[in-house]
Design a protein around this motif. Sequence first.
Motif, PDB file in Angstrom:
ATOM      1  N   LEU A  32      59.411  55.387  90.997  1.00  0.00           N
ATOM      2  CA  LEU A  32      58.443  56.434  91.298  1.00  0.00           C
ATOM      3  C   LEU A  32      59.031  57.816  91.026  1.00  0.00           C
ATOM      4  O   LEU A  32      58.369  58.678  90.438  1.00  0.00           O
ATOM      5  CB  LEU A  32      57.984  56.318  92.752  1.00  0.00           C
ATOM      6  CG  LEU A  32      56.936  57.307  93.219  1.00  0.00           C
ATOM      7  CD1 LEU A  32      55.646  57.156  92.419  1.00  0.00           C
ATOM      8  CD2 LEU A  32      56.650  57.106  94.699  1.00  0.00           C
ATOM      9  N   ALA A  35      59.108  58.150  87.253  1.00  0.00           N
ATOM     10  CA  ALA A  35      57.767  58.239  86.659  1.00  0.00           C
ATOM     11  C   ALA A  35      57.115  59.593  86.899  1.00  0.00           C
ATOM     12  O   ALA A  35      56.374  60.090  86.056  1.00  0.00           O
ATOM     13  CB  ALA A  35      56.875  57.127  87.216  1.00  0.00           C
ATOM     14  N   THR A  36      57.408  60.212  88.032  1.00  0.00           N
ATOM     15  CA  THR A  36      56.818  61.519  88.326  1.00  0.00           C
ATOM     16  C   THR A  36      57.591  62.667  87.699  1.00  0.00           C
ATOM     17  O   THR A  36      57.123  63.805  87.707  1.00  0.00           O
ATOM     18  CB  THR A  36      56.748  61.761  89.848  1.00  0.00           C
ATOM     19  OG1 THR A  36      58.079  61.701  90.381  1.00  0.00           O
ATOM     20  CG2 THR A  36      55.840  60.774  90.529  1.00  0.00           C
ATOM     21  N   ALA A  38      60.467  63.616  88.864  1.00  0.00           N
ATOM     22  CA  ALA A  38      61.251  64.243  89.920  1.00  0.00           C
ATOM     23  C   ALA A  38      62.746  63.994  89.748  1.00  0.00           C
ATOM     24  O   ALA A  38      63.554  64.622  90.431  1.00  0.00           O
ATOM     25  CB  ALA A  38      60.794  63.728  91.291  1.00  0.00           C
ATOM     26  N   TRP A  65      47.313  65.775  98.838  1.00  0.00           N
ATOM     27  CA  TRP A  65      48.452  65.105  98.207  1.00  0.00           C
ATOM     28  C   TRP A  65      48.146  63.624  97.950  1.00  0.00           C
ATOM     29  O   TRP A  65      48.533  63.078  96.932  1.00  0.00           O
ATOM     30  CB  TRP A  65      49.693  65.223  99.074  1.00  0.00           C
ATOM     31  CG  TRP A  65      50.277  66.615  99.113  1.00  0.00           C
ATOM     32  CD1 TRP A  65      50.087  67.621  98.203  1.00  0.00           C
ATOM     33  CD2 TRP A  65      51.145  67.133 100.104  1.00  0.00           C
ATOM     34  NE1 TRP A  65      50.791  68.736  98.585  1.00  0.00           N
ATOM     35  CE2 TRP A  65      51.457  68.468  99.747  1.00  0.00           C
ATOM     36  CE3 TRP A  65      51.691  66.618 101.276  1.00  0.00           C
ATOM     37  CZ2 TRP A  65      52.293  69.261 100.511  1.00  0.00           C
ATOM     38  CZ3 TRP A  65      52.530  67.408 102.031  1.00  0.00           C
ATOM     39  CH2 TRP A  65      52.825  68.720 101.649  1.00  0.00           C
ATOM     40  N   ARG A  68      45.913  63.394  94.935  1.00  0.00           N
ATOM     41  CA  ARG A  68      46.684  63.680  93.730  1.00  0.00           C
ATOM     42  C   ARG A  68      47.569  62.484  93.352  1.00  0.00           C
ATOM     43  O   ARG A  68      47.701  62.135  92.185  1.00  0.00           O
ATOM     44  CB  ARG A  68      47.540  64.918  93.962  1.00  0.00           C
ATOM     45  CG  ARG A  68      48.203  65.439  92.738  1.00  0.00           C
ATOM     46  CD  ARG A  68      48.840  66.778  93.011  1.00  0.00           C
ATOM     47  NE  ARG A  68      49.508  67.259  91.807  1.00  0.00           N
ATOM     48  CZ  ARG A  68      50.234  68.339  91.763  1.00  0.00           C
ATOM     49  NH1 ARG A  68      50.382  69.079  92.845  1.00  0.00           N
ATOM     50  NH2 ARG A  68      50.819  68.697  90.647  1.00  0.00           N
ATOM     51  N   GLY A  69      48.160  61.849  94.349  1.00  0.00           N
ATOM     52  CA  GLY A  69      48.975  60.657  94.104  1.00  0.00           C
ATOM     53  C   GLY A  69      48.136  59.501  93.590  1.00  0.00           C
ATOM     54  O   GLY A  69      48.544  58.787  92.669  1.00  0.00           O
ATOM     55  N   PHE A  72      47.393  60.074  90.050  1.00  0.00           N
ATOM     56  CA  PHE A  72      48.576  59.816  89.237  1.00  0.00           C
ATOM     57  C   PHE A  72      48.697  58.322  88.936  1.00  0.00           C
ATOM     58  O   PHE A  72      48.935  57.932  87.799  1.00  0.00           O
ATOM     59  CB  PHE A  72      49.837  60.303  89.961  1.00  0.00           C
ATOM     60  CG  PHE A  72      51.111  59.867  89.300  1.00  0.00           C
ATOM     61  CD1 PHE A  72      51.584  60.529  88.181  1.00  0.00           C
ATOM     62  CD2 PHE A  72      51.832  58.791  89.794  1.00  0.00           C
ATOM     63  CE1 PHE A  72      52.753  60.127  87.563  1.00  0.00           C
ATOM     64  CE2 PHE A  72      52.995  58.382  89.186  1.00  0.00           C
ATOM     65  CZ  PHE A  72      53.459  59.054  88.072  1.00  0.00           C
ATOM     66  N   PHE A  73      48.523  57.487  89.959  1.00  0.00           N
ATOM     67  CA  PHE A  73      48.650  56.049  89.743  1.00  0.00           C
ATOM     68  C   PHE A  73      47.528  55.513  88.862  1.00  0.00           C
ATOM     69  O   PHE A  73      47.754  54.617  88.058  1.00  0.00           O
ATOM     70  CB  PHE A  73      48.695  55.292  91.075  1.00  0.00           C
ATOM     71  CG  PHE A  73      50.015  55.439  91.765  1.00  0.00           C
ATOM     72  CD1 PHE A  73      51.167  54.929  91.194  1.00  0.00           C
ATOM     73  CD2 PHE A  73      50.111  56.093  92.979  1.00  0.00           C
ATOM     74  CE1 PHE A  73      52.394  55.064  91.820  1.00  0.00           C
ATOM     75  CE2 PHE A  73      51.328  56.238  93.610  1.00  0.00           C
ATOM     76  CZ  PHE A  73      52.475  55.728  93.032  1.00  0.00           C
ATOM     77  N   THR A  76      48.481  56.618  85.243  1.00  0.00           N
ATOM     78  CA  THR A  76      49.594  55.863  84.673  1.00  0.00           C
ATOM     79  C   THR A  76      49.224  54.396  84.479  1.00  0.00           C
ATOM     80  O   THR A  76      49.715  53.762  83.564  1.00  0.00           O
ATOM     81  CB  THR A  76      50.862  55.970  85.536  1.00  0.00           C
ATOM     82  OG1 THR A  76      50.569  55.541  86.859  1.00  0.00           O
ATOM     83  CG2 THR A  76      51.407  57.379  85.534  1.00  0.00           C
ATOM     84  N   GLY A  89      54.436  52.514  86.903  1.00  0.00           N
ATOM     85  CA  GLY A  89      53.075  52.975  86.723  1.00  0.00           C
ATOM     86  C   GLY A  89      52.040  51.962  87.146  1.00  0.00           C
ATOM     87  O   GLY A  89      50.863  52.215  87.088  1.00  0.00           O
ATOM     88  N   ALA A  98      53.566  54.430  98.365  1.00  0.00           N
ATOM     89  CA  ALA A  98      52.942  55.732  98.605  1.00  0.00           C
ATOM     90  C   ALA A  98      52.059  55.678  99.844  1.00  0.00           C
ATOM     91  O   ALA A  98      52.023  56.622 100.635  1.00  0.00           O
ATOM     92  CB  ALA A  98      52.121  56.159  97.394  1.00  0.00           C
TER      93      ALA A  98
END
Length: 107
Positions: A32, A35-36, A38, A65, A68-69, A72-73, A76, A89, A98
């Motif tokens: 994770l 993939a982000t 970070a 948040w 947004r997460g 994202f998933f 991906t 992903g 998460a």
Amino acid sequence: MRKPRDFDSEMKALNERAKLLKDRKLYQLGELVIATGADSLSVEHLAGALLAVIETKDGATMEGWRKRGAAFFQRTARKSGSNAGHSVGCKPAGHDVAESAAREAGA
């Protein structure tokens, strides 16, 4: 007559299963982070950001948040649709992590 249960071997099997689950969770958290993007942050920045998330009590911010997460998933998962067996992903693998992190942060 019933065969007595072998509690020692059952406990050993449960401990092995718990270790496998913990290892998988750590691996997925690492995926994770990568993939982000970070992983480009310093460890101190990443730790500080995670601590700020845990300390946040504002429900609206947390919900933003979370959305947004989730986006994202979904994004991906669509990109790697042909790699259904690959865990990076993949929504189920990261989704559990998460989701549990969001529950813990909200508690």
